[in-house]
Design a protein around this motif. Structure first.
Motif, short mmCIF file in Angstrom:
data_model
loop_
_atom_site.label_atom_id
_atom_site.label_comp_id
_atom_site.label_asym_id
_atom_site.label_seq_id
_atom_site.Cartn_x
_atom_site.Cartn_y
_atom_site.Cartn_z
N LYS A 27 0.81 -1.22 0.00
CA LYS A 27 0.00 0.00 0.00
C LYS A 27 0.84 1.27 0.00
CE LYS A 27 -3.92 -2.11 2.39
NZ LYS A 27 -4.81 -2.06 3.57
N ASN A 28 2.09 1.15 0.46
CA ASN A 28 2.96 2.32 0.55
C ASN A 28 3.74 2.58 -0.74
OD1 ASN A 28 2.20 2.73 3.26
ND2 ASN A 28 3.73 1.22 3.94
N ALA A 29 3.46 1.85 -1.79
CA ALA A 29 4.19 2.01 -3.04
C ALA A 29 3.89 3.36 -3.68
CB ALA A 29 3.86 0.89 -4.02
N VAL A 30 4.95 4.06 -4.09
CA VAL A 30 4.82 5.35 -4.76
C VAL A 30 5.70 5.35 -6.00
CG1 VAL A 30 4.24 6.64 -2.68
CG2 VAL A 30 6.64 6.37 -3.34
N VAL A 31 5.37 6.24 -6.92
CA VAL A 31 6.17 6.39 -8.15
C VAL A 31 7.43 7.17 -7.82
CG1 VAL A 31 6.20 7.30 -10.49
CG2 VAL A 31 4.11 6.29 -9.58
N THR A 32 8.59 6.63 -8.18
CA THR A 32 9.86 7.29 -7.88
C THR A 32 10.58 7.80 -9.12
OG1 THR A 32 10.94 5.12 -7.90
CG2 THR A 32 10.23 5.98 -5.76
N SER A 33 10.26 7.27 -10.30
CA SER A 33 10.93 7.71 -11.53
C SER A 33 10.05 7.38 -12.72
CB SER A 33 12.31 7.05 -11.68
OG SER A 33 12.18 5.65 -11.61
N ALA A 34 10.28 8.08 -13.82
CA ALA A 34 9.49 7.86 -15.04
C ALA A 34 10.32 8.29 -16.24
CB ALA A 34 8.18 8.65 -14.99
N VAL B 102 7.43 4.44 -19.24
CA VAL B 102 7.94 3.51 -18.23
C VAL B 102 7.92 4.21 -16.88
CG1 VAL B 102 9.82 1.96 -17.60
CG2 VAL B 102 9.44 2.52 -20.00
N ILE B 103 7.34 3.55 -15.89
CA ILE B 103 7.22 4.13 -14.55
C ILE B 103 7.81 3.16 -13.54
CG2 ILE B 103 5.60 4.94 -12.78
CD1 ILE B 103 3.68 5.67 -14.99
N GLY B 104 8.69 3.67 -12.67
CA GLY B 104 9.30 2.87 -11.61
C GLY B 104 8.73 3.21 -10.26
N PHE B 105 8.62 2.19 -9.39
CA PHE B 105 8.01 2.35 -8.07
C PHE B 105 9.05 2.14 -6.97
CE2 PHE B 105 4.50 1.48 -10.87
CZ PHE B 105 3.48 2.27 -10.38
N SER B 106 8.66 2.52 -5.79
CA SER B 106 9.55 2.38 -4.63
C SER B 106 9.70 0.94 -4.18
CB SER B 106 9.01 3.23 -3.46
OG SER B 106 7.69 2.82 -3.12
N THR B 107 8.88 0.04 -4.69
CA THR B 107 8.96 -1.38 -4.31
C THR B 107 9.87 -2.18 -5.22
OG1 THR B 107 7.01 -1.85 -5.68
CG2 THR B 107 6.63 -1.33 -3.35
N GLY B 108 10.49 -1.53 -6.22
CA GLY B 108 11.34 -2.24 -7.16
C GLY B 108 10.61 -2.73 -8.39
N ALA B 109 9.34 -2.41 -8.54
CA ALA B 109 8.57 -2.81 -9.73
C ALA B 109 8.55 -1.67 -10.74
CB ALA B 109 7.15 -3.18 -9.34
N PHE B 110 8.44 -2.04 -12.00
CA PHE B 110 8.25 -1.03 -13.04
C PHE B 110 7.22 -1.54 -14.05
CE2 PHE B 110 11.44 -3.72 -14.96
CZ PHE B 110 11.16 -3.71 -16.32
N GLN C 243 14.09 -2.88 -3.65
CA GLN C 243 14.48 -1.50 -3.41
C GLN C 243 13.87 -0.60 -4.49
OE1 GLN C 243 16.38 -0.42 -0.81
NE2 GLN C 243 16.61 -2.48 0.02
N GLN C 244 13.78 0.68 -4.17
CA GLN C 244 13.14 1.60 -5.10
C GLN C 244 13.99 1.81 -6.35
OE1 GLN C 244 12.64 5.46 -3.36
NE2 GLN C 244 14.71 6.11 -3.85
N ILE C 245 13.30 2.04 -7.47
CA ILE C 245 13.98 2.33 -8.73
C ILE C 245 14.22 3.84 -8.78
CG2 ILE C 245 13.75 2.29 -11.24
CD1 ILE C 245 12.03 -0.19 -10.96
N SER C 246 15.49 4.22 -8.77
CA SER C 246 15.85 5.63 -8.65
C SER C 246 15.91 6.34 -9.99
CB SER C 246 17.21 5.77 -7.95
OG SER C 246 17.21 5.08 -6.73
N ALA C 247 16.22 5.63 -11.06
CA ALA C 247 16.39 6.28 -12.37
C ALA C 247 15.95 5.34 -13.47
CB ALA C 247 17.84 6.71 -12.57
N GLY D 47 14.00 3.16 -28.33
CA GLY D 47 12.96 2.77 -27.40
C GLY D 47 12.92 1.30 -27.09
N ASP D 48 13.95 0.53 -27.51
CA ASP D 48 13.96 -0.91 -27.26
C ASP D 48 14.55 -1.27 -25.91
OD1 ASP D 48 12.87 -1.35 -29.76
OD2 ASP D 48 14.83 -1.43 -30.73
N TRP D 49 15.56 -0.50 -25.46
CA TRP D 49 16.26 -0.82 -24.22
C TRP D 49 15.87 0.16 -23.13
CZ3 TRP D 49 21.90 -1.63 -26.44
CH2 TRP D 49 21.91 -2.80 -27.21
N ILE D 50 15.66 -0.38 -21.94
CA ILE D 50 15.32 0.42 -20.77
C ILE D 50 16.42 0.24 -19.73
CG2 ILE D 50 13.61 0.85 -18.97
CD1 ILE D 50 11.55 -0.52 -20.77
N ALA D 51 17.03 1.34 -19.31
CA ALA D 51 18.04 1.31 -18.26
C ALA D 51 17.39 1.64 -16.93
CB ALA D 51 19.16 2.30 -18.56
N LEU D 52 17.61 0.80 -15.93
CA LEU D 52 17.01 0.96 -14.60
C LEU D 52 18.12 0.99 -13.56
CD1 LEU D 52 14.34 -1.82 -15.14
CD2 LEU D 52 13.86 0.61 -15.17
#
Length: 921
Positions: free
Chosen positions: A301-308, A318-326, A345-349, A356-361
């Motif tokens: 429930k505490n998951a928030v968006v940390t990067s996009a 592409v949206i990254g969350f504080s739970t390590g999910a994107f 852990q949260q996705i910082s960047a 648009g094929d590769w996503i760096a996390l």
């Protein structure tokens, strides 16, 4: 031996904080690693760290559209304009405050910087603007009520969208327009994380921290923007019924044409019917509002968006969350394409490449960097450093591989050439205290505080042996003998040394005698010797020969506690570092002291911000905790509880060179003195507890006695330390495990002029004259005396293949030894493989018996390393070509068979047709 070692690479730290970037071609990822910047080449599978160092950690980066200029800004607001062509800092600028984000415009003319609640726009020097002065400010935008968080440029670089912590998004024009000055978009209930323009219009998408996503439609296009001219407004003309005969001549009115009247009415915004037109003002309409991340919030429930991140061409969000999910969505309908969890852990960047094929996390909590290809759902790159300090390192015997152990209980293997970690072992359940490579490079052993020593197969990547003690003991050090048959480990809480057999996996001997923790042990590197040396906190150095004599040993008394022990490469001498900052060397056979080095003053004080004592008292507690001999045994490399690494001459006992491993003020204990501005009437201001909001806040006090860093502290600032040092067996580089990561320093021979036995008349001109007269032996000798790499290579490659054997046979022994090192270096970097292999064959065939293995061991190991690397490269290529040729041959056989069958069928059809025609006749 040369000592012009320069920083060449940083391993073990792949990402810390800040944003990630892709290069202009989309094949490389640019990542901030502390106060340095690393470029990961995904196409060639190689990493390189720029030779640039900042005084604080970098937290904001951006790359110009042409890929030549990089803007990097650190935590203190110091901006560096870096040329990726020359890899140097060309301009500097101080913002004096923390900068949240920096962004280049799509046309490359400007770059915008967000600091606090303001946006600064600068002209970008280069061919786009014709301006080459640094940081020329163009515009400053105000209007936000809180700190700015994100920024984006429109496709034509005419508009800026700026997100803020005040839950709104501001739109600013780069130029002054008559129908648009500033626009504010609301509708969000949390901090704005991302705002993105569409490709060919001003439509906008905004995302807040709670997952709310708003899609906005703009009312006009760029061509409808009306410039704000500085011309004075024209006088309004009165209507015809208000005109008086005294003021206006009726004859002149009749002379005006209908076109002139229409043009005049248009300028006054009056149509032919006399009605006033309204100016088209720019405004936005919200098309949709979505709530993203509902599936993620079901789990937490505490998951928030940390990067996009957003790709305009493919409309992929592409949206990254504080739970390590994107999650990956497609705009504008926000259809869910893919979702994945990479860690806890949260996705910082997040960053997308140009296609648009590769996503760096990037995950700052774990120091993890991933490149994910979302269409095939595969990893392009997956790298993660040690989540805690790197405690120990060890080189392989050929210098190609490096193993590290960390306090997170992991053992990692690194490839020196590529700079990537290619395997990680997780079997240990506690911190790794020491690691060692076997002499044959087939396995690695590691000792841990969990009481086990584990052996890992380097070829099959598995833990094939686990050595245990009769009772649970914390093991502090480990060593492998030169033959790879025996493993020894020293206890920390039980003062004994344990000896195991690698083949049998059984405990052979327990060596007792020490009265304190065993700090370090080392086997003799000599092939004919099985001598083991151990240093302990009981102020003794003990020399054992457990294989032949059991527990019998010789004791050497030290002045203070022993911290580290190292053998000379020939196995005749042993060096030990003690708690008083001294390094003493002893003869192994007669236990006589040979030399002593006083190195405490070379370490530097390194005063922490929270220290209550002065630099003089701190210096008295400094000592070397890691020492290592150079490849030729003439020098010692030493490091410990400071930022300095020293190289000493063993026989003379003097310091030759000192290396400062970092200038990063984001670490503690970097400066030797406390800044006077921090000193107040009540002491150091860093000792004053400060709280920002509520109960938490920025509390800087640490637990007493904690030196490595209190992870529970709300303001975590680790002290800079050198935990382990190791020289490469080839002598061309050395590595240091530090708080910053794994630093690699290597020799760059081309930058140093170091002639050898140079005489008058030996010049490059005379060398080339000898080449033209085909005096190959004399030309090679003169080139080796000048000792210029390019000149020697020119001479060698001008010698015909048939004259190599004669040239090598004409050289004396001292020239052959130097030639061996030179050819090993050329083989690694040249494409003339067969030619240099012929040189090596001639050298060993003619002068093999006279080459001294122990004296020329670094050159022989460098040669082995080059040959192994070339074999690995060519074997893959040859296997690929072999299978391709087999496929082509097989395909050709199938096609020939099908053609033969087709011809036979055609012939039978023709015969049948002829037979039918004959019958009809």
């Amino acid at each position: 031996m040369k000592f012009s070692y320069k920083f060449s690479n940083l391993l073990g730290t792949v990402y810390q904080e800040g944003n990630l970037l892709f290069s202009a071609d989309g094949n490389s990822v640019i990542s901030p690693v502390g106060n340095r910047i690393t470029i990961y080449d995904l196409k060639n599978n190689k990493s390189s760290t720029l030779p640039i160092e900042s005084r604080y950690n970098y937290n904001a980066l951006d790359l110009s559209p042409n890929g030549c200029t990089l803007i990097a800004i650190n935590e203190a607001g110091d901006a560096h304009m870096i040329s990726l062509v020359s890899q140097t800092i060309v301009h500097k600028y101080r913002f004096k405050r923390k900068v949240s984000v920096v962004k280049f415009s799509p046309d490359g003319k400007y770059f915008a910087v967000c600091k606090e609640n303001k946006v600064f726009v600068f002209k970008a020097p280069g061919p786009f603007t014709g301006q080459y002065n640094s940081f020329i400010m163009e515009r400053v935008f105000h209007g936000t009520f809180d700190e700015t968080t994100c920024i984006d440029w429109s496709h034509d670089s005419k508009m800026l969208a700026v997100g803020s912590k005040d839950k709104s998004t501001k739109l600013y024009p780069m130029e002054k327009w008559q129908n648009f000055s500033m626009y504010t978009l609301g509708s969000h209930t949390d901090v704005i994380v991302g705002c993105f323009f569409e490709k060919n219009n001003f439509d906008l998408t905004t995302i807040s921290r709670n997952g709310q996503t708003c899609v906005w439609e703009c009312s006009m296009e760029a061509k409808n923007l009306i410039p704000l001219t500085s011309a004075p407004p024209k006088k309004k003309q009165r209507k015809n019924d208000e005109l008086e005969e005294d003021d206006v001549d009726s004859a002149k009115i009749i002379e005006h044409t209908e076109d002139e009247i229409s043009h005049a009415l248009t300028e006054m915004n009056i149509d032919n019917d006399g009605a006033k037109e309204k100016n088209d003002k720019l405004y936005y309409k919200r098309l949709a509002k979505h709530y993203l991340g509902d599936d993620v919030r079901k789990e937490n429930k505490n998951a928030v968006v940390t990067s996009a991140a957003y790709h305009r061409e493919t409309k992929i969000l592409v949206i990254g969350f504080s739970t390590g999910a994107f999650v990956i969505h497609e705009l504008p309908e926000l259809n869910l394409i893919h979702s994945l969890t990479i860690s806890d852990q949260q996705i910082s960047a997040i960053s997308l490449n140009n296609t648009g094929d590769w996503i760096a996390l990037g995950c700052s909590g774990l120091g993890q960097l991933l490149v994910w290809e979302w269409q095939s759902e595969t990893y392009v790159m997956k790298q993660q450093g040690h989540s805690n300090n790197m405690s120990c390192i060890a080189f392989s015997t050929d210098g190609q591989l490096l193993t590290t152990g960390g306090e997170d209980g992991k053992v990692k293997l690194w490839n020196i050439n590529s700079g990537f970690c290619y395997v990680t072992f997780h079997e240990h359940t506690c911190a790794i205290s020491d690691v060692a490579f076997s002499g044959n490079r087939k396995f690695v052993v590691s000792a841990s505080l969990d009481g086990t020593v584990r052996a890992y197969d380097v070829i099959r990547y598995r833990n094939f042996r686990t050595f245990t003690t009769p009772r649970p003991i914390q093991l502090a050090c480990v060593a492998v003998d030169s033959s790879g048959e025996f493993v020894a480990a020293g206890g920390q809480d039980v003062f004994e040394i344990f000896l195991w057999s690698v083949k049998l996996g059984r405990l052979l001997e327990i060596l007792a005698g020490h009265e304190g923790p065993v700090a370090s042990i080392a086997f003799s590197p000599s092939v004919t010797s099985t001598v083991l040396a151990s240093a302990s906190w009981d102020k003794t150095l003990r020399i054992w020969d457990a294989i032949e004599k059991g527990s019998a040993h010789e004791t050497i008394n030290l002045t203070t506690d022993g911290l580290c022990v190292a053998f000379k490469p020939n196995g005749e001498e042993v060096a030990v570092a003690t708690l008083n900052g001294q390094i003493s060397t002893f003869n192994v056979r007669n236990a006589n002291q040979i030399a002593s080095i006083e190195g405490r003053n070379d370490l530097g004080s390194g005063v922490s911000d929270t220290n209550l004592i002065g630099a003089k008292k701190i210096l008295q507690a400094k000592a070397f905790t890691s020492i290592c001999y150079s490849a030729n045994g003439e020098c010692l490399l030493a490091g410990g509880q400071s930022k300095n690494v020293c190289i000493y001459n063993v026989n003379e006992g003097i310091i030759i060179k000192k290396f400062e491993i970092t200038q990063n003020r984001s670490f503690d204990a970097v400066d030797d003195f406390i800044n006077r501005r921090k000193m107040t009437t009540y002491g150091n201001i860093d000792l004053v507890e400060e709280r920002d909001e509520g109960e938490g806040g920025n509390v800087k006090l640490r637990l007493p006695g904690v030196r490595k860093g209190d992870m529970a502290a709300r303001s975590f600032k680790p002290e800079v330390r050198v935990f382990s040092l190791q020289f490469s067996p080839t002598g061309q580089m050395w590595a240091a495990a530090t708080t910053e990561g794994l630093l690699i320093y290597s020799l760059n021979v081309g930058l140093v002029f170091d002639p050898w036995d140079l005489q008058i008349g030996v010049t490059p001109a005379t060398v080339r004259k000898a080449i033209s007269s085909e005096d190959h032996t004399n030309a090679l000798i003169m080139a080796m005396k000048i000792n210029e790499t390019n000149l020697i290579q020119e001479v060698i490659e001008h010698i015909p293949y048939k004259d190599v054997e004669l040239t090598v046979s004409s050289l004396s022994e001292q020239y052959v030894e130097r030639l061996l090192r030179i050819v090993a270096n050329f083989l690694d970097n040249s494409r003339h493989l067969e030619y240099y292999l012929h040189w090596i064959e001639c050298i060993f065939t003619i002068h093999g018996p006279s080459i001294k293995p122990q004296q020329n061991l670094p050159a022989i190991l460098a040669l082995q390393k080059s040959l192994t690397r070339k074999y690995e490269q060519l074997s893959k290529l040859c296997d690929h070509n072999k299978y391709t040729l087999d496929y082509i041959i097989k395909l050709g056989e199938i096609n020939s068979k099908s053609e033969t069958v087709q011809v036979e069928n055609d012939e039978s059809d023709e015969n049948e047709n002829l037979f039918n025609s004959d019958v009809e006749m």
